[in-house]
Design a protein around this motif. Sequence first.
Motif, PDB file in Angstrom:
ATOM      1  N   ASP A 338       0.846  -1.343   0.121  1.00 47.50           N
ATOM      2  CA  ASP A 338      -0.538   0.379   0.120  1.00 47.50           C
ATOM      3  C   ASP A 338       0.531   1.361  -0.314  1.00 47.50           C
ATOM      4  N   LEU A 341       1.987   4.187  -4.715  1.00 42.87           N
ATOM      5  CA  LEU A 341       0.871   4.839  -5.224  1.00 42.87           C
ATOM      6  C   LEU A 341       0.950   5.195  -6.624  1.00 42.87           C
ATOM      7  N   ASP A 342       2.008   5.948  -7.147  1.00 42.64           N
ATOM      8  CA  ASP A 342       2.455   6.205  -7.812  1.00 42.64           C
ATOM      9  C   ASP A 342       3.570   6.747  -9.022  1.00 42.64           C
ATOM     10  N   ARG A 345       5.659   8.121  -6.026  1.00 41.81           N
ATOM     11  CA  ARG A 345       4.443   8.793  -5.144  1.00 41.81           C
ATOM     12  C   ARG A 345       4.304   7.800  -4.250  1.00 41.81           C
ATOM     13  N   THR A 346       4.237   8.262  -2.733  1.00 42.87           N
ATOM     14  CA  THR A 346       4.109   7.490  -2.220  1.00 42.87           C
ATOM     15  C   THR A 346       2.978   7.376  -0.993  1.00 42.87           C
ATOM     16  N   ALA A 347       3.104   6.501   0.319  1.00 41.02           N
ATOM     17  CA  ALA A 347       1.779   6.935   0.522  1.00 41.02           C
ATOM     18  C   ALA A 347       2.132   7.270   2.401  1.00 41.02           C
TER      19      ALA A 347
END
Length: 497
Positions: A338, A341-342, A345-347
């Motif tokens: 999880d 993200l892209d 790009r991370t959480a």
Amino acid sequence: MIDFYLNGRRQRCQDVTADTSLLELLRTRLDQTGTKEGCASGDCGACTVAIGEPDADGKLVYHNANACITPAHQLDGCHLVTVEGLAAGERLHPAQAAMVDCHASQCGFCTPGIVMSLFTLYENQRRQPAPLTQDRLEEALGGNLCRCTGYRPIRDAALAMGDYPAADPEWAEDAQLAGNVAWLRRPRNGEPAAGGHYVAPQDLAALRALKARRPGARLVAGGTDLWLETTQQLKALDDLIDVRQVAELNVIEETTEGWWIGAAVTLVRLIPLLAAPYPAFAHLMHRFASSQIRNRATLGGNVANASPIGDTPPVLLALDARLRLDGPRGARELPLADFFLDYKRTALAEDEFIAAIFLPRLAAEANLKVWKLSKRREDDISAVLAAFAWRLDDGVMRDVHLAFGGMAAIPRRAPVAEAALEGRAPDAAAFAEARAALAGELTPMSDVRGSADYRRLAAGNLLERLRLMIAAEHGPADDDVDNNNPATKVTLDAYAH
Ligand SMILES: Cc1cc2nc3c(=O)[nH]c(=O)nc-3n(C[C@H](O)[C@H](O)[C@H](O)COP(=O)(O)OP(=O)(O)OC[C@H]3O[C@@H](n4cnc5c(N)ncnc54)[C@H](O)[C@@H]3O)c2cc1C
Ligand code: FES
Ligand code: FES
């Protein structure tokens, strides 16, 4: 201020900007021009220096590093050895003398860097003597390129230097040096290292407090990714928090379920831990960059960098790794799946950092295979990286995890292909379905390392390699692998890694 020792002499450098590299400091501030700049991106090794840090017994242990991408502020409390610091007057160090006698230098541009890698190999041999196998030589010199001499004479020098009479640099006679360097490393928690823009907190509480005050400050660990933003993209890095010295981020904790690896643990520290539980992962780490990079780079940096072609994320995904994220608002756990993200790009929230990465233990009957495809074996980034975990239960595949790097904007698993194998015998039909699913669910990029078509084909071929390997280990599940027929027999050696 940066307070360190250079070739045995104390140096205190004031007003060094946050984004100054060690190479820049040497060449422009300290007038030490023996260390060369080739690529300024950690690839060629011309700028190699040796950095000595005290070990648990207070002895200085040296590792080679790329000065071009090492933050100058990371020298604080270290002993830096450059090519100028090896000879004692007219008497060359064995690493230098052997290079001369073996005719291992032509234009000489790479030579200072090669000598420094040989120096660290020499020092390591003195601490822990071991046969100089081909693997050890490649390990020591894989991060040093030479365009004119060719590697045979350099290899000869590496093999010969141990037979030369010991000739230590003058600074080695200073019995106080290790203690003096260690004294510089006294805790200076929260004290700004330079102008308030480069701060190196020593513990988690200080790091949290800094993140609360300056959430937008960039974190730096080894700098082996981050520093390219300044040397290659000419970006200013003027507000940095260095996580390398945060004590809690340097801990490796073993539990019954696995290992919590502190985010600032360097790759060179990680490798011995991986060898027994995950030999395929340990093998991959020897193909990760060069010794210069592995000595500085951290596991947390590799994950946080969120590169689609980072080497450890697919392996960690195949192992179902988890992250501990931390910050001023407290800690939380997140499955690695999880986190990405892209593209890049991370959480991670702006004020958070990665504190640790959890590596679950493999179940006794589970397997992990990792294959890295790159143009060069040494010091090269992956075009495709595949990490496969599974177990065989009564002849069928269970808990199938197929994870890839280079096959999407982020490192990711291939759930449709996994479903095609789950609960099936590892035969040609099941793998043909998985391969077709893979082609549909992953959208690889095209870049200098490989076209999208190449990557799709290569990933499918790695799945086929897995099928053949399972057949070799457990007997053929189908007709086209007959281990009694020499023409089709698959040997484990052929598919070892
Ligand atoms: C010549 C060369 C070869 C390379 N070869 C490989 C290779 O074979 N395989 C591969 O995967 N990579 C490779 N790399 C990339 C790089 O070495 C790795 O990604 C490395 O693990 C980065 O770790 P670091 O500690 O140096 O990170 P840094 O450069 O210090 O940081 C990288 C990023 O992570 C962030 N960060 C660092 N620590 C934390 C933390 N605890 N929490 C949150 N964010 C954090 C930083 O802000 C930055 O954005 C190579 C790089 C070079 C220069
Ligand atoms: S200048 Fe090429 S690795 Fe540093
Ligand atoms: S001697 Fe010229 S690059 Fe090595």
